[in-house]
Design a protein around this motif. Structure first.
Motif, PDB file in Angstrom:
ATOM      1  N   SER A   1       0.852  -1.210   0.000  1.00  0.00           N
ATOM      2  CA  SER A   1       0.000   0.000   0.000  1.00  0.00           C
ATOM      3  C   SER A   1       0.884   1.254   0.000  1.00  0.00           C
ATOM      4  N   ASP A   2       2.014   1.227   0.726  1.00  0.00           N
ATOM      5  CA  ASP A   2       2.923   2.383   0.691  1.00  0.00           C
ATOM      6  C   ASP A   2       3.446   2.598  -0.723  1.00  0.00           C
ATOM      7  N   TYR A   3       3.749   1.469  -1.388  1.00  0.00           N
ATOM      8  CA  TYR A   3       4.329   1.537  -2.733  1.00  0.00           C
ATOM      9  C   TYR A   3       3.319   2.119  -3.721  1.00  0.00           C
ATOM     10  N   GLN A   4       2.098   1.670  -3.574  1.00  0.00           N
ATOM     11  CA  GLN A   4       1.055   2.162  -4.491  1.00  0.00           C
ATOM     12  C   GLN A   4       0.856   3.675  -4.293  1.00  0.00           C
ATOM     13  N   ARG A   5       0.845   4.087  -2.996  1.00  0.00           N
ATOM     14  CA  ARG A   5       0.622   5.512  -2.721  1.00  0.00           C
ATOM     15  C   ARG A   5       1.768   6.349  -3.323  1.00  0.00           C
TER      16      ARG A   5
ATOM     17  N   GLY B   1       3.632   5.529  -5.747  1.00  0.00           N
ATOM     18  CA  GLY B   1       3.501   5.418  -7.205  1.00  0.00           C
ATOM     19  C   GLY B   1       2.563   6.482  -7.752  1.00  0.00           C
ATOM     20  N   GLU B   2       1.480   6.716  -7.042  1.00  0.00           N
ATOM     21  CA  GLU B   2       0.507   7.740  -7.486  1.00  0.00           C
ATOM     22  C   GLU B   2       1.139   9.138  -7.423  1.00  0.00           C
ATOM     23  N   VAL B   3       1.862   9.394  -6.334  1.00  0.00           N
ATOM     24  CA  VAL B   3       2.513  10.710  -6.181  1.00  0.00           C
ATOM     25  C   VAL B   3       3.520  10.922  -7.315  1.00  0.00           C
ATOM     26  N   LEU B   4       4.353   9.925  -7.572  1.00  0.00           N
ATOM     27  CA  LEU B   4       5.388  10.075  -8.608  1.00  0.00           C
ATOM     28  C   LEU B   4       4.759  10.151  -9.998  1.00  0.00           C
ATOM     29  N   ASP B   5       3.673   9.429 -10.178  1.00  0.00           N
ATOM     30  CA  ASP B   5       2.991   9.420 -11.479  1.00  0.00           C
ATOM     31  C   ASP B   5       2.579  10.836 -11.864  1.00  0.00           C
ATOM     32  N   ARG B   6       2.190  11.612 -10.830  1.00  0.00           N
ATOM     33  CA  ARG B   6       1.761  13.004 -11.093  1.00  0.00           C
ATOM     34  C   ARG B   6       2.927  13.832 -11.634  1.00  0.00           C
ATOM     35  N   THR B   7       4.158  13.407 -11.333  1.00  0.00           N
ATOM     36  CA  THR B   7       5.316  14.166 -11.846  1.00  0.00           C
ATOM     37  C   THR B   7       5.890  13.487 -13.084  1.00  0.00           C
ATOM     38  N   GLY B   8       5.131  12.511 -13.619  1.00  0.00           N
ATOM     39  CA  GLY B   8       5.573  11.870 -14.859  1.00  0.00           C
ATOM     40  C   GLY B   8       6.625  10.801 -14.643  1.00  0.00           C
ATOM     41  N   VAL B   9       6.773  10.341 -13.388  1.00  0.00           N
ATOM     42  CA  VAL B   9       7.772   9.303 -13.096  1.00  0.00           C
ATOM     43  C   VAL B   9       7.071   7.966 -12.874  1.00  0.00           C
ATOM     44  N   GLN B  10       7.541   6.922 -13.599  1.00  0.00           N
ATOM     45  CA  GLN B  10       7.020   5.565 -13.421  1.00  0.00           C
ATOM     46  C   GLN B  10       7.763   4.901 -12.261  1.00  0.00           C
ATOM     47  N   ILE B  11       7.109   4.623 -11.155  1.00  0.00           N
ATOM     48  CA  ILE B  11       7.801   4.106  -9.971  1.00  0.00           C
ATOM     49  C   ILE B  11       8.541   2.810 -10.270  1.00  0.00           C
ATOM     50  N   ASP B  12       7.963   1.934 -11.096  1.00  0.00           N
ATOM     51  CA  ASP B  12       8.631   0.657 -11.393  1.00  0.00           C
ATOM     52  C   ASP B  12       9.958   0.861 -12.118  1.00  0.00           C
ATOM     53  N   THR B  13      10.057   1.939 -12.890  1.00  0.00           N
ATOM     54  CA  THR B  13      11.336   2.226 -13.570  1.00  0.00           C
ATOM     55  C   THR B  13      12.435   2.486 -12.546  1.00  0.00           C
ATOM     56  N   ILE B  14      12.090   3.266 -11.512  1.00  0.00           N
ATOM     57  CA  ILE B  14      13.067   3.569 -10.464  1.00  0.00           C
ATOM     58  C   ILE B  14      13.398   2.295  -9.689  1.00  0.00           C
ATOM     59  N   THR B  15      12.367   1.514  -9.389  1.00  0.00           N
ATOM     60  CA  THR B  15      12.578   0.284  -8.608  1.00  0.00           C
ATOM     61  C   THR B  15      13.491  -0.684  -9.351  1.00  0.00           C
ATOM     62  N   ARG B  16      13.318  -0.796 -10.663  1.00  0.00           N
ATOM     63  CA  ARG B  16      14.202  -1.682 -11.447  1.00  0.00           C
ATOM     64  C   ARG B  16      15.641  -1.169 -11.407  1.00  0.00           C
ATOM     65  N   ALA B  17      15.806   0.140 -11.519  1.00  0.00           N
ATOM     66  CA  ALA B  17      17.171   0.708 -11.489  1.00  0.00           C
ATOM     67  C   ALA B  17      17.819   0.457 -10.129  1.00  0.00           C
ATOM     68  N   VAL B  18      17.043   0.628  -9.056  1.00  0.00           N
ATOM     69  CA  VAL B  18      17.579   0.405  -7.704  1.00  0.00           C
ATOM     70  C   VAL B  18      17.944  -1.067  -7.515  1.00  0.00           C
ATOM     71  N   ALA B  19      17.090  -1.951  -8.027  1.00  0.00           N
ATOM     72  CA  ALA B  19      17.351  -3.394  -7.883  1.00  0.00           C
ATOM     73  C   ALA B  19      18.620  -3.793  -8.631  1.00  0.00           C
ATOM     74  N   ALA B  20      18.972  -3.038  -9.678  1.00  0.00           N
ATOM     75  CA  ALA B  20      20.175  -3.362 -10.468  1.00  0.00           C
ATOM     76  C   ALA B  20      21.432  -2.718  -9.884  1.00  0.00           C
ATOM     77  N   PHE B  21      21.256  -1.857  -8.868  1.00  0.00           N
ATOM     78  CA  PHE B  21      22.417  -1.171  -8.284  1.00  0.00           C
ATOM     79  C   PHE B  21      23.216  -2.131  -7.420  1.00  0.00           C
ATOM     80  N   GLU B  22      24.527  -2.144  -7.605  1.00  0.00           N
ATOM     81  CA  GLU B  22      25.390  -3.066  -6.850  1.00  0.00           C
ATOM     82  C   GLU B  22      26.558  -2.313  -6.213  1.00  0.00           C
ATOM     83  N   VAL B  23      26.934  -2.710  -5.009  1.00  0.00           N
ATOM     84  CA  VAL B  23      28.104  -2.152  -4.326  1.00  0.00           C
ATOM     85  C   VAL B  23      28.879  -3.305  -3.700  1.00  0.00           C
TER      86      VAL B  23
END
Ligand code: LRH
Ligand code: MN
Length: 435
Positions: free
Chosen positions: A28-32, A34-56
């Motif tokens: 539910s936090d993620y969906q909320r 997602g709605e906020v970011l969607d209003r700024t033209g950002v697809q939340i899943d795009t960010i989540t995929r980039a974060v999941a691919a980040f390695e240190v």
């Protein structure tokens, strides 16, 4: 590897069990968000995929308790050798999903059986990132002391010894599948007049060129600068300028590594990052945080805005289509009062947080405000991204990659540390020193 607590105590079942508790709230936090970011033209899943691919990469020397010159207070279940260090690193990798490689330090991690070490890494699904040489300490049986330097020592036989050690590190790294050598030397002076700055730098270039010549074709040399310590007046590779000069002199496989703690307080490190990107010589990072000196504190623990501003430069460079920007991200921290596993997990997550927030910067708007010198709106554009709570994105990235929504809670529930304490007799050494 039977009886290995990393395998038995922190397994997929334990992770799924703890994720069950947090999944509903996360969704539910993620969906909320997602709605906020969607209003700024950002697809939340795009960010989540980039974060999941980040390695240190995890520093092998970071999973044991660190110390200062005054004292080190070992904790229970400390890893006693490189194999046990890998066990602890695999726990961090499983619970965060963000740390698939380990950066080794020789001779601290030296073993006669490199094949067994490689097999251990494979078994624990860990790769080997840049290897680190060490010509800042003397060891038993060593012919020449590094008291007055190593690659830049006035005595050629000491320089040769230091070069030989680096070649040995490359050989060991090759056997483990590593692709880079991190070269940090403490060489320098404690008093004005003790050292001729130019001759010392020339000796550095001469010695480092012998190390460079031994690099396999697909390897990189990561030159790490540091303002001071152990030398307290002048350090041969003291700043990014000296590092860049050296990299440009040595050749195209030489790059500059930025350890955040190696700068004077308040130095604008994000500007240094931008300059090294411009020079096409930024090779990677040793992430940590500090308030005064090279404190090696947990990343993002003192100045998270500075960490965000560094990632903002990296994301901006990608936005400006900077070619071949491939960076070795590594943590380099000393955990004197926390459980190193917990600190390394939360530190890896703080890097992901800074990265996610940097991806939320409206770069088109920022460009416009900068062009029009709308200073306030330009600054606000960064702050808006930095003040966005991206926690649901970080947690969803972990959930979707089979890691733990709450790594620290899952780790504490696992009883891993207590299992290690039972299996690994406490180390007696109370002396000072970072490891
Ligand atoms: C030097 C440094 C370097 C490592 C050492 C453990 O301060 O950052 O990267 O070799 O810490
Ligand atoms: Mn470092």
């Amino acid at each position: 590897m039977t009886g290995n607590p990393a395998v038995t105590f922190v397994d997929q079942r334990a992770i799924e069990e703890s994720n069950t508790k947090g999944r509903a709230h996360l969704e539910s936090d993620y969906q909320r968000l997602g709605e906020v970011l969607d209003r700024t033209g950002v697809q939340i899943d795009t960010i989540t995929r980039a974060v999941a691919a980040f390695e240190v990469a995890i520093p092998s020397w970071g999973v044991g308790t660190g110390g200062t010159r005054f004292a080190r207070f070992p904790m229970e279940g400390e890893p006693r050798n490189v194999f046990e260090k890998l066990e602890d690193c695999s726990v961090i990798a499983k619970l965060t999903g963000a740390t698939p490689r380990v950066s080794l330090h020789f001779p601290w991690d030296k073993t006669d059986d490199l094949a067994a070490l490689k097999a251990c890494g494979d078994e624990l699904k860990l790769g080997f990132d840049a290897v680190n040489s060490n010509t800042f300490q003397d060891r038993a049986g060593q012919s020449h002391s590094y008291k007055f330097g190593s690659l830049t020592h006035t005595d050629a036989s000491v320089r040769e010894q230091a070069v030989a050690h680096n070649l040995e590190c490359i050989r060991m790294g090759q056997a483990l599948g590593s692709k880079a050598l991190t070269l940090w030397i403490g060489d320098g002076a404690n008093f004005p007049g003790q050292q001729n700055f130019s001759r010392a730098f020339e000796r550095y270039l001469d010695s480092a060129s012998k190390v460079y010549a031994a690099l396999p074709a697909d390897w990189r040399l990561l030159i790490e600068h540091k303002m001071y310590e152990p030398a307290f007046y002048a350090t041969v590779i003291q700043d990014w300028g000296s590092s860049l000069l050296a990299a440009q002199t040595l050749g195209p496989k030489a790059f500059c590594l930025v350890d955040l703690g190696h700068h004077a307080p308040n130095v604008n490190i994000e500007m240094i990052v931008a300059r090294l990107i411009h020079a096409r010589r930024l090779g990677g990072f040793h992430f940590n945080d500090s308030k005064y000196g090279d404190d090696d504190l947990d990343s993002g623990s003192i100045d998270p805005y500075r960490l965000f501003l560094i990632f903002n430069e990296l994301v901006d460079a990608t936005w400006r289509k900077t070619p071949d920007l491939s960076l070795a991200h590594m943590l380099d921290q000393s955990h004197n009062v926390t459980d190193p596993i917990e600190s390394l997990m939360t530190s890896a997550i703080e890097l992901q947080r800074a990265y996610a927030q940097s991806l939320l910067v409206d770069r088109r708007a920022l460009d416009g405000y900068q062009e029009k010198n709308d200073v306030l709106m330009a600054a606000q554009t960064l702050k808006r991204a930095f003040t966005t709570d991206v926690q649901p994105i970080l947690q969803m990235a972990r959930l979707r990659s089979g890691a733990a929504i709450d790594p620290v809670a899952t780790y504490r529930t696992s009883g891993y540390r207590a299992a290690c304490a039972a299996r690994r007799p406490a180390s007696k050494s109370l002396g000072g020193g970072i490891v």
